[in-house]
Design a protein around this motif. Structure first.
Motif, mmCIF file in Angstrom:
data_model
loop_
_atom_site.group_PDB
_atom_site.id
_atom_site.type_symbol
_atom_site.label_atom_id
_atom_site.label_comp_id
_atom_site.label_asym_id
_atom_site.label_seq_id
_atom_site.Cartn_x
_atom_site.Cartn_y
_atom_site.Cartn_z
ATOM 1 N N PHE A 350 60.112 43.804 -44.642
ATOM 2 C CA PHE A 350 58.771 43.271 -44.395
ATOM 3 C C PHE A 350 58.590 42.853 -42.939
ATOM 4 C CE2 PHE A 350 58.016 42.469 -49.065
ATOM 5 C CZ PHE A 350 56.887 43.282 -49.128
ATOM 6 N N SER A 351 59.673 42.415 -42.315
ATOM 7 C CA SER A 351 59.596 42.058 -40.902
ATOM 8 C C SER A 351 59.274 43.288 -40.061
ATOM 9 C CB SER A 351 60.933 41.446 -40.453
ATOM 10 O OG SER A 351 61.220 40.278 -41.188
ATOM 11 N N PHE A 352 59.877 44.447 -40.415
ATOM 12 C CA PHE A 352 59.591 45.685 -39.678
ATOM 13 C C PHE A 352 58.124 46.097 -39.866
ATOM 14 C CE2 PHE A 352 64.086 46.792 -41.274
ATOM 15 C CZ PHE A 352 64.650 45.892 -40.392
ATOM 16 N N ILE A 353 57.627 45.970 -41.096
ATOM 17 C CA ILE A 353 56.246 46.361 -41.381
ATOM 18 C C ILE A 353 55.267 45.474 -40.606
ATOM 19 C CG2 ILE A 353 54.500 46.544 -43.199
ATOM 20 C CD1 ILE A 353 56.830 47.135 -45.156
ATOM 21 N N LEU A 354 55.531 44.169 -40.612
ATOM 22 C CA LEU A 354 54.672 43.244 -39.870
ATOM 23 C C LEU A 354 54.708 43.534 -38.371
ATOM 24 C CD1 LEU A 354 55.159 39.715 -41.510
ATOM 25 C CD2 LEU A 354 53.003 40.876 -41.101
ATOM 26 N N ALA A 355 55.929 43.778 -37.855
ATOM 27 C CA ALA A 355 56.080 44.056 -36.421
ATOM 28 C C ALA A 355 55.369 45.352 -36.046
ATOM 29 C CB ALA A 355 57.556 44.122 -36.054
ATOM 30 N N ALA A 356 55.500 46.382 -36.890
ATOM 31 C CA ALA A 356 54.838 47.663 -36.607
ATOM 32 C C ALA A 356 53.315 47.505 -36.600
ATOM 33 C CB ALA A 356 55.251 48.701 -37.649
ATOM 34 N N LEU A 357 52.783 46.706 -37.530
ATOM 35 C CA LEU A 357 51.345 46.462 -37.557
ATOM 36 C C LEU A 357 50.907 45.672 -36.321
ATOM 37 C CD1 LEU A 357 48.686 46.726 -39.102
ATOM 38 C CD2 LEU A 357 49.261 44.618 -40.333
ATOM 39 N N GLY A 358 51.747 44.710 -35.911
ATOM 40 C CA GLY A 358 51.450 43.950 -34.702
ATOM 41 C C GLY A 358 51.393 44.839 -33.474
ATOM 42 N N LEU A 359 52.327 45.801 -33.377
ATOM 43 C CA LEU A 359 52.304 46.758 -32.262
ATOM 44 C C LEU A 359 51.031 47.604 -32.291
ATOM 45 C CD1 LEU A 359 55.960 48.176 -32.072
ATOM 46 C CD2 LEU A 359 54.796 46.787 -30.359
ATOM 47 N N GLN A 360 50.675 48.066 -33.484
ATOM 48 C CA GLN A 360 49.497 48.919 -33.639
ATOM 49 C C GLN A 360 48.220 48.178 -33.224
ATOM 50 O OE1 GLN A 360 49.092 50.509 -37.615
ATOM 51 N NE2 GLN A 360 46.921 50.866 -37.355
ATOM 52 N N LEU A 361 48.144 46.882 -33.571
ATOM 53 C CA LEU A 361 46.963 46.086 -33.249
ATOM 54 C C LEU A 361 47.047 45.471 -31.850
ATOM 55 C CD1 LEU A 361 46.608 44.211 -36.672
ATOM 56 C CD2 LEU A 361 45.205 46.115 -35.861
ATOM 57 N N LYS A 362 48.168 45.736 -31.151
ATOM 58 C CA LYS A 362 48.391 45.217 -29.798
ATOM 59 C C LYS A 362 48.404 43.688 -29.757
ATOM 60 C CE LYS A 362 46.541 49.325 -27.494
ATOM 61 N NZ LYS A 362 47.878 49.893 -27.306
ATOM 62 N N ILE A 363 48.993 43.092 -30.798
ATOM 63 C CA ILE A 363 49.176 41.639 -30.814
ATOM 64 C C ILE A 363 50.663 41.294 -30.900
ATOM 65 C CG2 ILE A 363 46.918 40.939 -31.681
ATOM 66 C CD1 ILE A 363 47.978 41.073 -34.500
ATOM 67 N N LEU A 364 51.512 42.273 -30.587
ATOM 68 C CA LEU A 364 52.949 42.051 -30.465
ATOM 69 C C LEU A 364 53.480 43.034 -29.431
ATOM 70 C CD1 LEU A 364 55.392 40.435 -31.751
ATOM 71 C CD2 LEU A 364 55.846 42.502 -33.076
ATOM 72 N N PRO A 365 54.206 42.549 -28.408
ATOM 73 C CA PRO A 365 54.736 43.467 -27.401
ATOM 74 C C PRO A 365 55.913 44.268 -27.939
ATOM 75 C CG PRO A 365 55.479 41.228 -26.957
ATOM 76 C CD PRO A 365 54.513 41.139 -28.107
ATOM 77 N N GLN A 366 56.258 45.373 -27.257
ATOM 78 C CA GLN A 366 57.393 46.201 -27.665
ATOM 79 C C GLN A 366 58.676 45.387 -27.668
ATOM 80 O OE1 GLN A 366 57.398 49.456 -28.787
ATOM 81 N NE2 GLN A 366 59.513 48.948 -29.289
ATOM 82 N N GLU A 367 58.772 44.446 -26.754
ATOM 83 C CA GLU A 367 59.939 43.564 -26.696
ATOM 84 C C GLU A 367 60.097 42.804 -28.013
ATOM 85 O OE1 GLU A 367 61.328 39.501 -24.325
ATOM 86 O OE2 GLU A 367 59.499 40.549 -23.728
#
Length: 586
Positions: A350-367
């Motif tokens: 679930f952490s990966f899914i949340l992080a991937a969605l954050g990247l897609q929405l540009k509310i989480l950096p690649q770092e």
């Protein structure tokens, strides 16, 4: 290379390396899953040599999550979930909230905007379903009171994460996303209402319709006598319902498969379904860990070592200590608190899914994605060691913390036999361990035959319920001599074990025979071979589970009390009553 060959090569090489490294890890007394993670790193794009297909591995990992959660559902009834609701619901919500706060504060300290920091904190707040279940299963505590609290806690986390995944897109602009919010037309309260309606709509559908339909369908398939059709049915129910739930009700695959298994538990073929799906569950669980390893880029370890250590501190220490404190706050034992702490001190799918969605929405950096993956890999690898330290940690804490000593010294009234119970009842009686589905049937049958019974169960709420019904019962771990002494095992005639864990059963019998060497024991067995082995070892008279398991155990118990004729009379009366019902006379 064609897509089909990509699938074959990823499976063939991934399995081979996982097998070799898993075997090596076991030989050096390290959990095999560490080898599976290393196998994933070896075939990942970040390392030289063969590169597996990450997308294929990710999809196969989802199947592993479905099958594993389906298997858990087969051993986890709705009553089990309700029993732990008082700690699982508030505990999971508070723990996720506090862990999110810790992660957000840390990321903001690094200079990230608050929106990105909050998303990063949420990624660190939810534990992995697969890792938790494998950890509990490997130690034989999945069906224990502590194990069911951890599973119930995780189910609540899954529901909360589904809610977060649905709410994140409409809230993205508030969190600093430069993307246009396409869902702004709907007010927030309406989005929350729709999401909750979908989740609870699915649960109600499964408990009302699925509870009747799925066992009936499985029974019809079993009548055909085709083993491959039966196995196919199990896969359809596990994977098909999980997929349908995700598409129609927008819940997670894990939650869909869990409730599918839970309603299948009502079928008399549930044990066979669990056995048929076991090899597939194990194989796909390996793929899950290999898939996690494939997503990891080792560069983050030497480029940002302090950031990785800080993330691990939150996952293992921060999140674990929050769970530990909450369990103690709810007045549970030190051992339960340490078990839940170890079970939740990791992150995963679930952490990966949340992080991937954050990247897609540009509310989480690649770092942020790299740090989440690093935290997941290392926390998963360390999780078996967290379980291994439960015993030493308990002893250490008790030596140095007066409150912990008081907690252990505090005698729970439910773990003591009430003084009002007469000595005549506690002589030549039956001690029944486990008040699950089988235990309920066996207890009802024994009480109907006017036998004295003392129930031992490790669920506090169960013992409270039994005592309200005036059933003699003791709360605690039946492997503890003090608990069996309270059940007056030294004066009992027969010990009946209504639990499916053979390792745990053997420990209970070993303890019981120290206190009463001549006591007779009865228990379920996985198959005829195991039943013969248990009898040959002098452990117990064992019966293979089927729809007549409880009846066979009751008949054996009655024969030992010399009441076969009374038992036969009761069965004849029940048969006559059933015939009258079928004729419409009753």
């Amino acid at each position: 290379m064609s897509h089909s060959f990509s699938l074959i090569s990823t499976l063939a090489i991934g399995f081979a390396i996982a097998w070799a490294l898993g075997f090596l890890m076991e030989r050096i007394k390290v959990p095999a899953l560490v080898g599976y993670l290393l196998a994933g790193i070896i075939i990942s794009p970040a390392t030289p040599g063969f590169v597996g297909d990450v997308n294929i591995a990710s999809e196969l990992s989802e199947i592993g999550v479905m099958l594993l959660m389906f298997g858990v559902g087969l051993h986890f009834s709705m009553s089990d979930l309700i029993r732990v609701k008082n700690i699982a619901v508030p505990g999971a919500i508070l723990q996720m909230g506090l862990a999110t706060c810790l992660g957000a504060v840390l990321a903001h300290f690094w200079g990230w905007p608050w929106g990105q920091s909050i998303v990063f904190g949420m990624c660190l707040s939810c534990a992995s379903t697969v890792v938790l279940l494998k950890g509990l299963e490997s130690r034989g505590i999945l069906e224990s009171g502590d194990g069911q609290i951890a599973v119930g806690w995780l189910v609540v986390e899954d529901i909360m994460t589904v809610l977060i995944l649905v709410l994140l897109p409409p809230l993205a602009s508030l969190l600093g996303s430069p993307l246009q919010n396409t869902e702004a037309s709907l007010p927030l309260w309406q989005i929350i209402g729709i999401t909750l309606a979908q989740v609870f709509g699915f649960i109600i559908l499964m408990l009302v319709v699925g509870k009747r339909l799925l066992p009936w369908l499985l029974r019809q398939v079993a009548k055909t006598g085709s083993r491959e059709l039966f196995t196919l049915s199990v896969l359809v129910f596990a994977i098909g319902i999980a997929y349908g739930a995700a598409q129609i009700f927008h819940v997670s695959f894990a939650l869909g498969a869990f409730f599918s298994g839970m309603v299948m538990r009502e079928s008399r073929y549930s044990h066979r379904a669990a056995m048929e799906s076991l090899p597939l569950r194990d194989a796909f669980a390996v793929i899950f860990f290999v898939g996690v390893g494939m997503m990891f880029d080792p560069k983050v370890l030497y480029e940002q070592p302090l950031h990785v250590l800080a993330v691990l501190a939150i996952i293992i220490l921060g999140k674990g200590l929050v769970a530990f404190g909450l369990v103690l706050l709810f007045r549970y034992t030190l051992h339960t608190a340490l078990t839940v702490e170890a079970a939740l001190a990791q992150i995963g799918e679930f952490s990966f899914i949340l992080a991937a969605l954050g990247l897609q929405l540009k509310i989480l950096p690649q770092e942020g994605m790299s740090l989440v993956l690093a935290g997941a890999i290392i926390s998963i690898a360390l999780n078996p060691f967290a379980f291994a330290t439960i015993g030493p940690a308990r002893d250490f804490i008790k030596k140095r913390w007066a409150f912990a000593r008081r907690m252990d010294a505090r005698i729970d009234p439910m773990s003591l036999m009430p003084d009002s119970v007469g000595s005549d009842i506690l002589h030549g009686h039956v001690v029944l361990v486990g008040y699950g589905e089988k235990g309920k049937i066996i207890l009802d049958e024994l009480l109907q035959r006017h036998l004295s019974v003392v129930v031992v169960d490790d669920h506090h709420a169960v013992v409270e319920e039994l005592r309200e019904k005036k059933v003699n019962s003791i709360y605690g771990d039946a492997t503890d001599p003090a608990i069996l002494i309270q059940a007056h095992i030294h004066e009992a005639a027969i010990l009946v074990l209504a639990i499916d864990n053979e390792i745990l059963c053997r420990k209970i019998v070993e303890t019981a025979k120290i206190l009463r060497p001549t006591i007779e024991t009865v228990m379920p067995a996985e198959n005829e071979e195991d039943a013969k082995a248990l009898k040959a070892d002098g452990v117990a008279q064992a019966f293979v589970p089927d729809e007549l398991l409880a009846q066979a155990i009751v008949q054996f118990t009655m024969s030992r009390f010399g009441k076969e004729s009374e038992d036969q009379k009761i069965r004849e009366e029940e048969a006559e009553e059933q015939k009258a019902i079928e004729r419409g006379a009753l």
